[in-house]
Every structure is written in C-alpha cells, then in structure tokens.
Design an enzyme around this catalytic site. Structure first.
Site, PDB file in Angstrom:
ATOM      1  N   HIS B 123       0.866  -1.188   0.000  1.00 25.31           N
ATOM      2  CA  HIS B 123       0.000   0.000   0.000  1.00 25.31           C
ATOM      3  C   HIS B 123       0.908   1.246   0.000  1.00 25.31           C
ATOM      4  O   HIS B 123       1.917   1.279   0.698  1.00 25.31           O
ATOM      5  CB  HIS B 123      -0.885  -0.009   1.243  1.00 25.31           C
ATOM      6  CG  HIS B 123      -1.911   1.087   1.256  1.00 25.31           C
ATOM      7  ND1 HIS B 123      -1.594   2.399   1.521  1.00 25.31           N
ATOM      8  CD2 HIS B 123      -3.243   1.079   1.026  1.00 25.31           C
ATOM      9  CE1 HIS B 123      -2.687   3.146   1.453  1.00 25.31           C
ATOM     10  NE2 HIS B 123      -3.710   2.352   1.151  1.00 25.31           N
ATOM     11  N   GLU B 125       0.800   4.163   1.362  1.00 25.29           N
ATOM     12  CA  GLU B 125       1.104   4.716   2.696  1.00 25.29           C
ATOM     13  C   GLU B 125       2.144   3.860   3.411  1.00 25.29           C
ATOM     14  O   GLU B 125       3.076   4.378   4.034  1.00 25.29           O
ATOM     15  CB  GLU B 125      -0.174   4.790   3.552  1.00 25.29           C
ATOM     16  CG  GLU B 125       0.117   5.336   4.946  1.00 25.29           C
ATOM     17  CD  GLU B 125      -1.086   5.236   5.894  1.00 25.29           C
ATOM     18  OE1 GLU B 125      -2.230   5.373   5.419  1.00 25.29           O
ATOM     19  OE2 GLU B 125      -0.863   5.020   7.094  1.00 25.29           O
ATOM     20  N   CYS B 188      -6.312   5.704  12.305  1.00 27.67           N
ATOM     21  CA  CYS B 188      -7.082   6.933  12.162  1.00 27.67           C
ATOM     22  C   CYS B 188      -8.483   6.741  12.727  1.00 27.67           C
ATOM     23  O   CYS B 188      -9.192   5.813  12.380  1.00 27.67           O
ATOM     24  CB  CYS B 188      -7.161   7.274  10.687  1.00 27.67           C
ATOM     25  SG  CYS B 188      -8.213   8.664  10.401  1.00 27.67           S
ATOM     26  N   ASN B 218     -10.615   1.591   2.431  1.00 23.98           N
ATOM     27  CA  ASN B 218     -11.501   1.923   3.550  1.00 23.98           C
ATOM     28  C   ASN B 218     -12.968   1.776   3.150  1.00 23.98           C
ATOM     29  O   ASN B 218     -13.804   1.437   3.988  1.00 23.98           O
ATOM     30  CB  ASN B 218     -11.173   3.306   4.135  1.00 23.98           C
ATOM     31  CG  ASN B 218     -11.711   4.436   3.310  1.00 23.98           C
ATOM     32  OD1 ASN B 218     -12.896   4.757   3.383  1.00 23.98           O
ATOM     33  ND2 ASN B 218     -10.860   5.048   2.502  1.00 23.98           N
TER      34      ASN B 218
END
Lengths: 279, 279
Positions: B123, B125, B188, B218
């Site tokens: 990913h 990130e 988060c 997400n």
C-alpha cells in the site's frame, strides 16, 4: 498402567532460590522469620519450620536479633524502608524476575507513564509492584477492568504468574484506546512452560493429578487449563489425599505440579500411586 | 420509505485537506501533477483533471515547470530527496496523521527498535512508512505473519486505515513473544468512526448502499463490516449504478461512503434514490 510426568513441573528457579537462601541463613546460625509463608505449600512450610523458620504476618512481630526473609513475591517499598530504618538484617529472596518487574514499574513511572499492572488485585507480588508506581498505577485482571485513560501514555507490566492469554487481551484493550503504550512482558516463562506442558499431558493421559497448595495461584491455573481441555483432574496437596478409585480402568496417569511444590512431595505422590495401582 | 445516513461518512480530514491544497495550487496558476491519483475515487479524479490536475505514476514523467503534489498517503523518503535534489516545487498534501506515523517509525527506529508496521504490504502509505525505518521494518497484516524476533525491542505502528481488531491481534501476538514492546496507535479515528457508524446503520435499515471507489480499501472495509453483520449491501462508485430493484419493499435505506467519496457524489446518489423510489 503408565505414569507420565509433564515436560515441565514443580519448583521454578525463583522458589528454589528462595528456599535455598532460607536454608543457608538458618544453617549459618541466623534466627530467621519470613514475612508470610515462603511458598504456597504447607508441607514445605512445615519442613522449613522444623529447621527453625518462623512465619510472621507483620514486621512488628519480628523478634529482636531475628533476620527477616523476604520471600520470592517481594514486598512493597515502604516495608523495605521501614526494615532499613530499624536496622533489621534482611535476607532478600525476592525472585529476580519479580525484582526486574518492580524495576520496570519504577522506570515506566519515572518516564511519565501511567502504569497498568495486569494481575490479581491484592496478590502479594502485585502489592509490591504497585508500590513502585509512585501512586499512579492501576491493577486490572481482565479487559473489562481497563480504566478510561485516553490522553495518557500507558505503561504495562504483568504479575509474573499471570495468564499470557489474559495479558494479551488486556494489552489489546489498552492499545485500542491509547496513543502510546509501552509494554514490558514480565510474565514468567516457567509458568508458561508448565501451562503448555499440562496441555500436552492432557492429550496423552486419562486422568491428571495436579500437586500443589490449594491456595497457590499457579497450581490452580494448571488445574483450570487441564479441565478446560476436558481432562479428569484431581488437585492434591499431599499423597494422603490420593484415592484408589481415581485410577481404576485408567491406562495413562498424568502428573504435574505447581511452581511451589517441592520435589520430595512429588516423589511421595509417585510412590503412593504405584502402591495404589499395583496392590 | 426513509433514507438514513450513517452518523459518520465520506471525506476524512486528510483527504479534504489534500483536495483543497490541490485546488489552491491550481487556482494560483501552478501547473500541477499528482504522483498517483489523489484519492481512490475516479469521479473526483476526473473533476480535478478538468481543473488541470495531471496524474503521473513516476517522478520522471514530471514536465518541466510542473509542481508535484504528494497525496495524503505520503511518499517514501527517497522520493522526497530526489525531488529536492531536482529542485522540484512540492505541494505536500501528506495527511498530518500519516506524517505523524512516519515520524513515529523514524523515532522508534532511531531508538533501536525493530519496527513492525501493521498494514497492507505494498500500500502506498505503507511503502512510505517503511522508508522511515532505516531498513529494519517488517510489514504484517495478520498475527500469522509476525516474524520471530525474540530478543529484540519491538516498536509497532499501524497503517492509518488498518482494522483496529487486526491491530489488536497483531499486537497481542508480538507482546506474547517479546520482552519490550512500544506501540504508537497511529490508526485513524475517522476510519474507525465510519466503521462503528456502519454497524449502527445495519441495525436500523433493510439495505445499505456504500458509495466509494471499488479500489478504495476503507470503502471496501465498510462493505465487509456491513456484510458481516448480515446486511444486504451494494457497493457503488456512481449514482448510475443504482437499480430500482434494490429498493422494492425496503422500508429503510442506509447510506454511507468511504473516506475518499466527495460530498457532491453522495448528493447525486441521494437524488437518484429518491427519484427511483418515488417515480
């Protein structure tokens, strides 16, 4: 019929060391009192009493000229300070792993962490650990007991004999609520090894005898684990409790013992089982 | 028939900020290219393209005089260094929460921790986070993937959009194997709030429409959660995918949207549902 011993059982390093320190002190001619029974095993406590070890529940009960033995669980800081103030000779048999956990509570606390101790409220070891936290500790024995401390840095240690599964659950609960969590896994490998060994023992046997003090947390844990695996389990403190009925029709008899069970007690249990099964 | 919106849905703070930074840069007259699509939403990517935002997959494709937009996922350290070396104007829209997670990996690594990143290998990130670990990081997405690192101090952070339950499981696995573990819960809150909100939504509705890019992690997670609670779920990117059949005989229609779904898309979906149900 076969008797199968668990891969790991009986005295752990810390208890063996504490008894050895007590024996050494008594043999050197010291008069010694232990603050609380040295281990959770009445038979071993009696044996040491016959060597001269007195058990007291309060340091005010200490006789003049008597040394004080700190058992493997350790004691709270204020007890140490008071003993030092009184000039008492200390035989410190605090388990080195417990002493390390105490240092970790002290360290985390000095670094500004709020310290959570995973353990049994009121257990002597836990009372000792709490005293190193500068008043900012919480004792929790399950995830449900975790307090809401969002916004604080959390440090976690565990009572050395605490269940690793419960420790994981508590850590998981805290981690999901907190930004920063620092953990020292102070759980004792010896307990864990005995717990894994009793699981393996259940697979190979028809009945399990767990030997150890009825008030010993780690012994009771072995009983719980064996029961949870579906075993027929008998928890005994002494060979005198064994009944012939337990062994009728059993092929394989499993034996394990808590960390505070002396070798000589285990030997007597084995002798008695052989006697019951072969007579 | 009633349309019920989830308590929390749609754009998170980081994505809203990234789009706003892109719009500001474009409006100021800059020529801007983003390294990868700015969000996992083709409709929003098209809208920004019509404003002049170009998408490139490699910094070598950057045109002279073009500014480079770093999207909310962030980029690996070596990309930043190379852009600086070339004197490229950078519009840094790295989500502040991702930037904080990057700093935590850097901090843990500099303190001698082996860093475990709970997240999806590959990913964008996560690739960024890994680059801050000085070569000593492991990416794990499940407890089974935790490497044997006994004897090492372990630091743990998570991909911001990672599942909190999986994070807990991974932490539990590591904690049971390691002496010292230091955790920064970089997950988060926005994702978590949307996840809790969709669970609540399932209780109150007969059918759930999840709006968001088919390749948005997400958004897919919201679909998974609703399905695991037994809901009938449709995952759409655009109002054009809605079918009248889905709403026949339904009393309550639940709506939620991934963190990368723009408000204007959600509005169009609501309009279209009303049209289908009342015509």
């Amino acid at each position: 019929m076969e008797i199968i011993l668990a891969k790991e059982y009986g005295f752990c390093f810390g208890v063996r060391r504490a008894i050895s320190l007590a024996e050494d002190a008594l043999r050197s001619g010291k008069r010694v009192a232990s603050l609380g029974p040295i281990i959770h095993n009445p038979l071993e406590v009696s044996r040491l009493a016959s060597m001269g070890l007195r058990v007291i529940e309060d340091i005010n009960d200490l006789n003049p000229e008597e040394s004080l033995l700190i058992r493997s669980h350790g004691v709270p800081l204020d007890v140490i300070s008071e003993l030092k103030r009184r000039g008492v000779d200390i035989v410190d048999a605090t388990c080195p792993l417990v002493a390390r956990a105490q240092r970790m509570v002290d360290f985390l606390s000095s670094e500004g962490y709020t310290v959570i101790i995973a353990g049994e409220q009121g257990h002597p070891e836990v009372r000792g650990l709490v005293s190193y936290g500068g008043g900012k500790t919480f004792v929790v024995s399950s995830p449900e007991e975790v307090p809401d401390l969002s916004g604080e840095k959390i440090g976690i240690v565990g009572q050395t004999t605490f269940s690793i599964d419960r420790f994981r659950e508590i850590v998981g609960e805290i981690v999901s609520k907190s930004w920063e969590v620092r953990i020292f896994n102070t759980l004792c490998n010896a307990s864990r090894k005995r717990q894994i060994a009793v699981e393996e023992l259940v697979e190979k046997t028809d009945v399990i005898i767990v030997i150890g003090g009825k008030n010993s947390a780690n012994t009771r844990r072995l009983v719980e684990i064996a029961e949870s695996k579906g075993a027929t389990v008998y928890h005994i403190e002494s060979w005198n409790e064994l009944l012939q009925d337990w062994f009728i029709g059993k092929e394989n008899i499993g034996i394990t013992a808590g960390a505070s069970t002396p070798d000589w007690v285990i030997e007597k249990v084995l002798d008695k089982i052989r006697e019951l099964c072969y007579q």
